[in-house]
Design a protein around this motif. Structure first.
Motif, short mmCIF file in Angstrom:
data_model
loop_
_atom_site.label_atom_id
_atom_site.label_comp_id
_atom_site.label_asym_id
_atom_site.label_seq_id
_atom_site.Cartn_x
_atom_site.Cartn_y
_atom_site.Cartn_z
N LEU A 79 0.83 -1.21 0.00
CA LEU A 79 0.00 0.00 0.00
C LEU A 79 0.87 1.26 0.00
CD1 LEU A 79 -2.81 -1.07 2.51
CD2 LEU A 79 -3.11 -0.51 0.09
N LEU A 80 1.99 1.21 0.68
CA LEU A 80 2.90 2.36 0.63
C LEU A 80 3.32 2.65 -0.80
CD1 LEU A 80 5.44 1.98 3.61
CD2 LEU A 80 3.83 3.85 3.23
N ILE A 81 3.66 1.61 -1.53
CA ILE A 81 4.06 1.81 -2.93
C ILE A 81 2.92 2.41 -3.73
CG2 ILE A 81 4.78 0.62 -5.04
CD1 ILE A 81 6.29 -1.37 -3.26
N ASP A 82 1.71 1.91 -3.50
CA ASP A 82 0.54 2.44 -4.22
C ASP A 82 0.31 3.92 -3.94
OD1 ASP A 82 0.12 -0.07 -5.29
OD2 ASP A 82 -1.45 -0.62 -3.84
N HIS A 83 0.68 4.36 -2.74
CA HIS A 83 0.43 5.75 -2.33
C HIS A 83 1.74 6.54 -2.25
CE1 HIS A 83 -3.86 5.25 -1.25
NE2 HIS A 83 -3.50 4.01 -0.97
N ARG A 84 2.70 6.20 -3.09
CA ARG A 84 4.03 6.79 -2.99
C ARG A 84 4.01 8.31 -3.03
NH1 ARG A 84 8.74 7.56 -7.41
NH2 ARG A 84 7.17 9.12 -7.99
N MET B 252 2.50 10.00 -0.01
CA MET B 252 3.36 9.86 1.15
C MET B 252 4.58 10.77 1.05
SD MET B 252 3.93 8.65 4.10
CE MET B 252 2.89 7.22 4.41
N LEU B 253 5.18 10.86 -0.13
CA LEU B 253 6.32 11.76 -0.31
C LEU B 253 5.93 13.20 -0.02
CD1 LEU B 253 8.09 10.39 -3.53
CD2 LEU B 253 8.70 9.99 -1.14
N ASP B 254 4.73 13.59 -0.47
CA ASP B 254 4.25 14.95 -0.19
C ASP B 254 4.19 15.21 1.31
OD1 ASP B 254 4.04 15.45 -2.87
OD2 ASP B 254 1.85 15.33 -2.95
N TRP B 255 3.58 14.29 2.04
CA TRP B 255 3.45 14.49 3.49
C TRP B 255 4.82 14.59 4.16
CZ3 TRP B 255 -0.24 16.62 5.85
CH2 TRP B 255 -1.57 16.39 5.53
N ILE B 256 5.73 13.69 3.78
CA ILE B 256 7.08 13.72 4.36
C ILE B 256 7.73 15.08 4.13
CG2 ILE B 256 9.41 12.78 4.19
CD1 ILE B 256 8.12 10.06 3.51
N GLN B 257 7.67 15.56 2.89
CA GLN B 257 8.30 16.83 2.57
C GLN B 257 7.63 18.02 3.23
OE1 GLN B 257 8.69 16.28 -2.02
NE2 GLN B 257 10.27 17.71 -1.34
N ALA C 299 0.38 6.88 7.51
CA ALA C 299 0.87 5.51 7.54
C ALA C 299 -0.03 4.62 8.38
CB ALA C 299 2.30 5.48 8.08
N LEU C 300 -0.55 5.15 9.49
CA LEU C 300 -1.47 4.38 10.32
C LEU C 300 -2.74 4.02 9.55
CD1 LEU C 300 -2.37 3.18 13.03
CD2 LEU C 300 -3.20 5.46 13.67
N ARG C 301 -3.22 4.97 8.75
CA ARG C 301 -4.39 4.69 7.92
C ARG C 301 -4.12 3.51 6.99
NH1 ARG C 301 -6.38 8.86 3.40
NH2 ARG C 301 -5.50 7.29 1.99
N LEU C 302 -2.92 3.47 6.41
CA LEU C 302 -2.57 2.37 5.51
C LEU C 302 -2.39 1.06 6.27
CD1 LEU C 302 -0.05 4.11 3.08
CD2 LEU C 302 -2.52 3.81 2.84
N LEU C 303 -1.85 1.11 7.47
CA LEU C 303 -1.72 -0.10 8.28
C LEU C 303 -3.09 -0.70 8.58
CD1 LEU C 303 1.10 0.80 10.84
CD2 LEU C 303 1.03 -1.26 9.41
N ARG C 304 -4.05 0.14 8.91
CA ARG C 304 -5.40 -0.36 9.19
C ARG C 304 -6.05 -0.89 7.92
NH1 ARG C 304 -7.62 3.97 13.76
NH2 ARG C 304 -6.05 3.42 15.34
#
Length: 517
Positions: free
Chosen positions: A83-88, A91-96, A195-200
């Motif tokens: 799922l991380l890969i699908d939302h790359r 996720m990069l936007d949030w990190i930055q 990330a928690l949303r993706l874990l769930r």
């Protein structure tokens, strides 16, 4: 700039994941971007009581989670990585946007987390399986070793790696059957919440992983006072305080703390290659990396070629804000980091240091930008000589031998990471074995050792206690249990045999076992 567009409404969706729905005070936390101060989210601020309730909820969920087979728990982590890969890009936007780093550094963090999730999912079943151990007596004693989860693990993480530190430390704890309560830094909670949303979404039960948001000084005591284990990443000063709190309750504690990491350019190094590597080792993530290098120990034989090459590459780095791929270096994370880097440079210059590159804030690019900086002629009375800067600042020291480089590298209370550059790997390994750091990279800055997920990573001295990664990074979240079953003859001897006769037989048996083993 995409900050305001991205922030519109996105943080509201993540706010629902904060474990503070039942908070009575209604206090909030405003999360802003270091790029331009734009508001990314307004989140409910957790109270100490919220943190206590999160631990209690985690304890309830943990019992059911621990009963699941390890392979089933591992499958959740594998799905999370996918799922991380699908939302790359999201996720990069949030990190930055939360940390201010450039996109290449964000991608490095993202890729590390994906690969770590896969590693844990793949190897946890083998590391955690029950193992047969040699018993007290062959045939008569059947002994097994098993590992059971600690219970509820608290993870307190900093702002510099808002995905790989809070979530990366939670993954092995979850694989081992624990519940986790994560407290990300107040500056970067949205990355962890996403990330928690993706874990769930990957199948993790809601109570097995929770996030509390707020100041560490408020929530830390609640977590150390109720959780069963603490994983902390941050300063050595705070680590010592948390270690004492954990010691009061006799709960486990692991920490990656500060560093003043050396880069050794040996006399047989390729100066151009070493200079290129040093730029990444010192200025990746704007130098805000526990394992980045801050002390360059350069052999006199290559000083005249290495330093000009390093200066040229440093001055050529492109600084920019935003979520495009154009920048070689992004912003510092906030006002505190800008003040510290500025103070270290001013103190050094006032006491006689020479600025070879950089040395100035760049408010024209954003409120917290600072140029990648190289210093020479640094002396022991300057703050930058021994204090961790945690910014884009590398001090260069000329050394006349390997012995001098090794002595200087070890002349620190810290012992986290080292980088060695040499044209002879055997020579570099011999030097590496004499360096007192938890990881040593040869012809690389930090990524080779960090990304070797099968090997342990951590610090010596004031740089920490315990390890992440490797089997040790998983087993630390467990309690080892030995179950031994005795058959046929009790170790104390049959009641029908006298103590003297049993003592003779036992002595004979001990002698035989010594030969066999």
């Amino acid at each position: 700039m995409t900050t305001r567009k991205h922030a519109a409404g996105a943080g509201d969706a993540l706010a629902a994941l904060v474990t503070a729905e039942d908070a009575q005070g209604g206090a909030t936390l405003e999360v802003t971007s270091p790029f331009d101060g734009a508001v990314l989210a307004v989140l409910p601020r957790s109270t100490p009581e919220d943190a206590e309730r999160a631990v209690a909820r985690g304890r309830e969920a943990q019992r059911e989670w621990a009963r699941r087979p390890v392979r089933e728990r591992a499958a959740v982590l594998e799905r999370f990585g996918a799922l991380l890969i699908d939302h790359r890009d999201e996720m990069l936007d949030w990190i930055q946007l939360e940390s201010g780093k450039n996109r290449a550094s964000a991608l490095e963090e993202f890729a590390d987390t994906v690969l770590w999730a896969h590693h844990v999912a793949r190897h946890a079943p083998g590391v955690l399986r029950e193992r047969r151990r040699a018993g007290a007596f062959p045939v008569l004693t059947h002994t097994i070793e098993r590992h059971i989860p600690k219970g509820v693990v608290a993870v307190i993480a900093p702002w510099n790696y808002p995905l790989s530190l809070p979530i990366g430390d939670a993954l092995p704890a979850l694989a081992a059957g624990n519940a986790v309560v994560v407290k990300p830094d107040s500056q970067t909670p949205d990355t962890a919440l996403f990330a928690l949303r993706l874990l769930r979404e990957a199948g993790l039960p809601a109570g097995a992983a929770q996030i509390v948001v707020g100041a560490g000084r408020e929530l830390g005591p609640a977590l150390t006072g109720h959780a069963d284990f603490l994983m902390f990443t941050g300063s050595s000063a705070t680590g010592r305080i948390l270690a004492q709190e954990c010691a009061e309750r006799l709960i486990g504690f692991s920490a990656e703390l500060g560093g003043k990491n050396p880069l050794l350019v040996l006399g047989d190094a390729d100066p151009e290659r070493a200079a290129e590597g040093a730029v990444h080792a010192a200025f990746s993530n704007s130098g805000q990396l526990c394992i980045s290098v801050e002390r360059g120990l350069v052999h006199a034989d290559v000083w005249g070629r290495f330093v000009p090459a390093l200066v040229e590459r440093t001055r050529a780095l492109r600084l920019a804000a935003g979520t495009t791929w154009d920048a070689d270096m992004g912003s510092l994370a906030g006002e505190a980091q800008l003040r510290k880097v500025t103070a270290h440079v001013r103190d050094a210059v006032d006491k006689g240091a020479t600025v070879l590159a950089g040395g100035h804030p760049r408010p024209d690019l954003g409120p917290y930008f600072f140029e990648p900086t190289l210093l020479a002629d640094v002396a022991p009375d300057m703050r930058v000589f021994s204090e961790e800067t945690f910014g884009p600042l590398l001090s260069l020291y000329r050394v006349d031998s390997d012995e001098a480089a090794i002595a200087a590298a070890n002349d620190s209370e810290y012992g986290l990471n080292a980088s060695i550059w040499s044209g002879d790997v055997r020579h570099a390994r011999a030097v590496a074995r004499r360096i007192r750091t938890g990881t040593v990279n040869i012809n690389e800055g930090y990524a080779a050792a960090w990304a070797s997920h099968d090997a342990p990573m951590g610090g010596m001295g004031a740089s920490g206690i315990g390890r992440r990664h490797g089997a040790e990074g998983l087993l630390k979240y467990t309690e080892a249990q030995t179950i031994a079953a005795q058959r046929l003859i009790p170790i104390a001897g049959p009641s029908s045999v006298s103590h003297e006769r049993w003592g003779t037989a036992l002595t004979w048996g001990v002698r035989a076992l010594r030969r066999l083993r």
